[in-house]
Design a protein around this motif. Structure first.
Motif, PDB file in Angstrom:
ATOM      1  N   PRO A  35      71.934  26.551   7.454  1.00 31.85           N
ATOM      2  CA  PRO A  35      73.289  27.074   7.252  1.00 31.85           C
ATOM      3  C   PRO A  35      73.792  27.847   8.471  1.00 31.85           C
ATOM      4  N   ALA A  36      72.921  28.608   9.130  1.00 28.98           N
ATOM      5  CA  ALA A  36      73.343  29.380  10.307  1.00 28.98           C
ATOM      6  C   ALA A  36      73.879  28.456  11.390  1.00 28.98           C
ATOM      7  N   TYR A  37      73.205  27.361  11.625  1.00 29.07           N
ATOM      8  CA  TYR A  37      73.626  26.408  12.652  1.00 29.07           C
ATOM      9  C   TYR A  37      74.947  25.755  12.250  1.00 29.07           C
ATOM     10  N   GLN A  38      75.016  25.285  11.008  1.00 33.69           N
ATOM     11  CA  GLN A  38      76.210  24.567  10.553  1.00 33.69           C
ATOM     12  C   GLN A  38      77.448  25.463  10.571  1.00 33.69           C
ATOM     13  N   VAL A  39      77.308  26.683  10.073  1.00 34.65           N
ATOM     14  CA  VAL A  39      78.445  27.617  10.055  1.00 34.65           C
ATOM     15  C   VAL A  39      78.850  27.975  11.488  1.00 34.65           C
ATOM     16  N   SER A  40      77.869  28.254  12.330  1.00 34.75           N
ATOM     17  CA  SER A  40      78.159  28.636  13.722  1.00 34.75           C
ATOM     18  C   SER A  40      78.829  27.494  14.483  1.00 34.75           C
ATOM     19  N   GLU A  41      78.382  26.286  14.243  1.00 37.09           N
ATOM     20  CA  GLU A  41      78.972  25.123  14.906  1.00 37.09           C
ATOM     21  C   GLU A  41      80.443  24.973  14.514  1.00 37.09           C
ATOM     22  N   ILE A  42      80.743  25.156  13.249  1.00 38.35           N
ATOM     23  CA  ILE A  42      82.132  25.059  12.788  1.00 38.35           C
ATOM     24  C   ILE A  42      82.977  26.180  13.381  1.00 38.35           C
ATOM     25  N   MET A  43      82.438  27.408  13.396  1.00 37.33           N
ATOM     26  CA  MET A  43      83.195  28.531  13.952  1.00 37.33           C
ATOM     27  C   MET A  43      83.447  28.316  15.450  1.00 37.33           C
ATOM     28  N   GLN A  44      82.485  27.713  16.123  1.00 33.30           N
ATOM     29  CA  GLN A  44      82.644  27.398  17.541  1.00 33.30           C
ATOM     30  C   GLN A  44      83.751  26.347  17.717  1.00 33.30           C
ATOM     31  N   LYS A  45      83.762  25.341  16.861  1.00 29.37           N
ATOM     32  CA  LYS A  45      84.759  24.266  16.962  1.00 29.37           C
ATOM     33  C   LYS A  45      86.185  24.771  16.716  1.00 29.37           C
ATOM     34  N   VAL A  46      86.329  25.820  15.905  1.00 32.69           N
ATOM     35  CA  VAL A  46      87.679  26.355  15.654  1.00 32.69           C
ATOM     36  C   VAL A  46      88.084  27.397  16.695  1.00 32.69           C
ATOM     37  N   GLY A  47      87.211  27.639  17.692  1.00 31.17           N
ATOM     38  CA  GLY A  47      87.633  28.451  18.823  1.00 31.17           C
ATOM     39  C   GLY A  47      86.891  29.744  19.107  1.00 31.17           C
ATOM     40  N   TYR A  48      85.923  30.109  18.286  1.00 30.73           N
ATOM     41  CA  TYR A  48      85.175  31.338  18.541  1.00 30.73           C
ATOM     42  C   TYR A  48      84.051  31.074  19.544  1.00 30.73           C
ATOM     43  N   LYS A  49      83.764  32.066  20.376  1.00 29.65           N
ATOM     44  CA  LYS A  49      82.590  32.001  21.250  1.00 29.65           C
ATOM     45  C   LYS A  49      81.402  32.451  20.406  1.00 29.65           C
ATOM     46  N   ILE A  50      80.377  31.632  20.349  1.00 26.96           N
ATOM     47  CA  ILE A  50      79.171  31.927  19.579  1.00 26.96           C
ATOM     48  C   ILE A  50      78.079  32.393  20.541  1.00 26.96           C
ATOM     49  N   ILE A  51      77.432  33.493  20.199  1.00 28.38           N
ATOM     50  CA  ILE A  51      76.310  33.989  20.988  1.00 28.38           C
ATOM     51  C   ILE A  51      75.081  34.014  20.083  1.00 28.38           C
ATOM     52  N   PRO A  52      74.124  33.099  20.303  1.00 30.06           N
ATOM     53  CA  PRO A  52      72.913  33.070  19.472  1.00 30.06           C
ATOM     54  C   PRO A  52      72.000  34.268  19.761  1.00 30.06           C
ATOM     55  N   VAL A  53      71.434  34.839  18.682  1.00 31.92           N
ATOM     56  CA  VAL A  53      70.468  35.934  18.805  1.00 31.92           C
ATOM     57  C   VAL A  53      69.233  35.537  18.002  1.00 31.92           C
ATOM     58  N   ASN A  54      68.138  35.297  18.725  1.00 28.13           N
ATOM     59  CA  ASN A  54      66.887  34.899  18.081  1.00 28.13           C
ATOM     60  C   ASN A  54      65.754  35.145  19.083  1.00 28.13           C
ATOM     61  N   PRO A  55      64.909  36.168  18.827  1.00 28.18           N
ATOM     62  CA  PRO A  55      63.866  36.498  19.807  1.00 28.18           C
ATOM     63  C   PRO A  55      62.896  35.344  20.089  1.00 28.18           C
ATOM     64  N   ARG A  56      62.642  34.497  19.113  1.00 31.45           N
ATOM     65  CA  ARG A  56      61.707  33.375  19.327  1.00 31.45           C
ATOM     66  C   ARG A  56      62.291  32.287  20.220  1.00 31.45           C
ATOM     67  N   LEU A  57      63.625  32.221  20.311  1.00 30.92           N
ATOM     68  CA  LEU A  57      64.277  31.175  21.105  1.00 30.92           C
ATOM     69  C   LEU A  57      65.033  31.741  22.311  1.00 30.92           C
ATOM     70  N   ALA A  58      64.775  33.012  22.647  1.00 27.07           N
ATOM     71  CA  ALA A  58      65.466  33.664  23.766  1.00 27.07           C
ATOM     72  C   ALA A  58      65.299  32.841  25.038  1.00 27.07           C
ATOM     73  N   GLY A  59      66.410  32.690  25.759  1.00 33.09           N
ATOM     74  CA  GLY A  59      66.394  31.931  27.002  1.00 33.09           C
ATOM     75  C   GLY A  59      66.703  30.455  26.812  1.00 33.09           C
ATOM     76  N   LYS A  60      66.597  29.978  25.592  1.00 29.21           N
ATOM     77  CA  LYS A  60      66.924  28.575  25.306  1.00 29.21           C
ATOM     78  C   LYS A  60      68.423  28.480  24.991  1.00 29.21           C
ATOM     79  N   THR A  61      68.909  27.256  24.883  1.00 25.53           N
ATOM     80  CA  THR A  61      70.313  27.026  24.597  1.00 25.53           C
ATOM     81  C   THR A  61      70.481  26.500  23.175  1.00 25.53           C
ATOM     82  N   ILE A  62      71.403  27.117  22.430  1.00 29.88           N
ATOM     83  CA  ILE A  62      71.780  26.644  21.091  1.00 29.88           C
ATOM     84  C   ILE A  62      73.298  26.505  21.094  1.00 29.88           C
ATOM     85  N   LEU A  63      73.786  25.371  20.653  1.00 30.90           N
ATOM     86  CA  LEU A  63      75.224  25.087  20.647  1.00 30.90           C
ATOM     87  C   LEU A  63      75.830  25.291  22.039  1.00 30.90           C
ATOM     88  N   GLY A  64      75.044  24.987  23.072  1.00 31.15           N
ATOM     89  CA  GLY A  64      75.529  25.109  24.439  1.00 31.15           C
ATOM     90  C   GLY A  64      75.578  26.528  24.976  1.00 31.15           C
TER      91      GLY A  64
END
Length: 141
Positions: A35-64
């Motif tokens: 759900p976090a990915y799906q909701v964030s992807e939609i919010m990004q598509k409608v124009g919001y800048k999304i900043i992922p926060v996840n210590p296990r994936l720090a430095g990687k890219t999510i949703l660009g």
């Protein structure tokens, strides 16, 4: 008595969304079925800048976007912190939230925590939304 958070009125919530451009998403992973990915992807598509926060994936890219280990590591201004972690993690996120310049603490549908609310209010943060889906509210504006 069971704790139940009282959200701001609907118009205030809509104003939070209208006045915001950047959403830091705590608990965002690269699992497209989450759900976090799906909701964030939609919010990004409608124009919001999304900043992922996840210590296990720090430095990687999510949703660009570059993923940060914590809110305090984000160099950009944050309007909304949208949380996709279990309710018992909300106090920890609230403690970190108050060390940033973020404006709105938003816990997704199904999430609320009395201790987190108290931490935020004790630190003069009153822009709190809990147990609401940011995507649903956006599309109801």
């Amino acid at each position: 008595m069971t704790y139940h958070f009282q959200n701001p009125d609907q118009e205030t919530i809509f104003n939070y969304l209208r006045d915001s451009k950047t959403i830091a998403v705590v608990g965002l992973s690269n699992r497209k079925e989450s759900p976090a990915y799906q909701v964030s992807e939609i919010m990004q598509k409608v124009g919001y800048k999304i900043i992922p926060v996840n210590p296990r994936l720090a430095g990687k890219t999510i949703l660009g976007e570059l993923t940060y280990p914590s809110l305090k590591d984000i160099p950009d201004a944050i309007d909304i912190v949208n949380i996709f972690r279990r309710s018992d993690f909300l106090p920890e996120v609230a403690k970190e939230f108050i060390t940033t310049d973020a404006r709105i603490f938003w816990a997704q549908l199904g999430l609320e925590n009395e201790e987190a609310e108290q931490i935020l209010r004790d630190n003069h943060c009153h822009n709190i939304v809990m147990n609401r889906c940011i995507k649903i509210d956006y599309f109801n504006m």
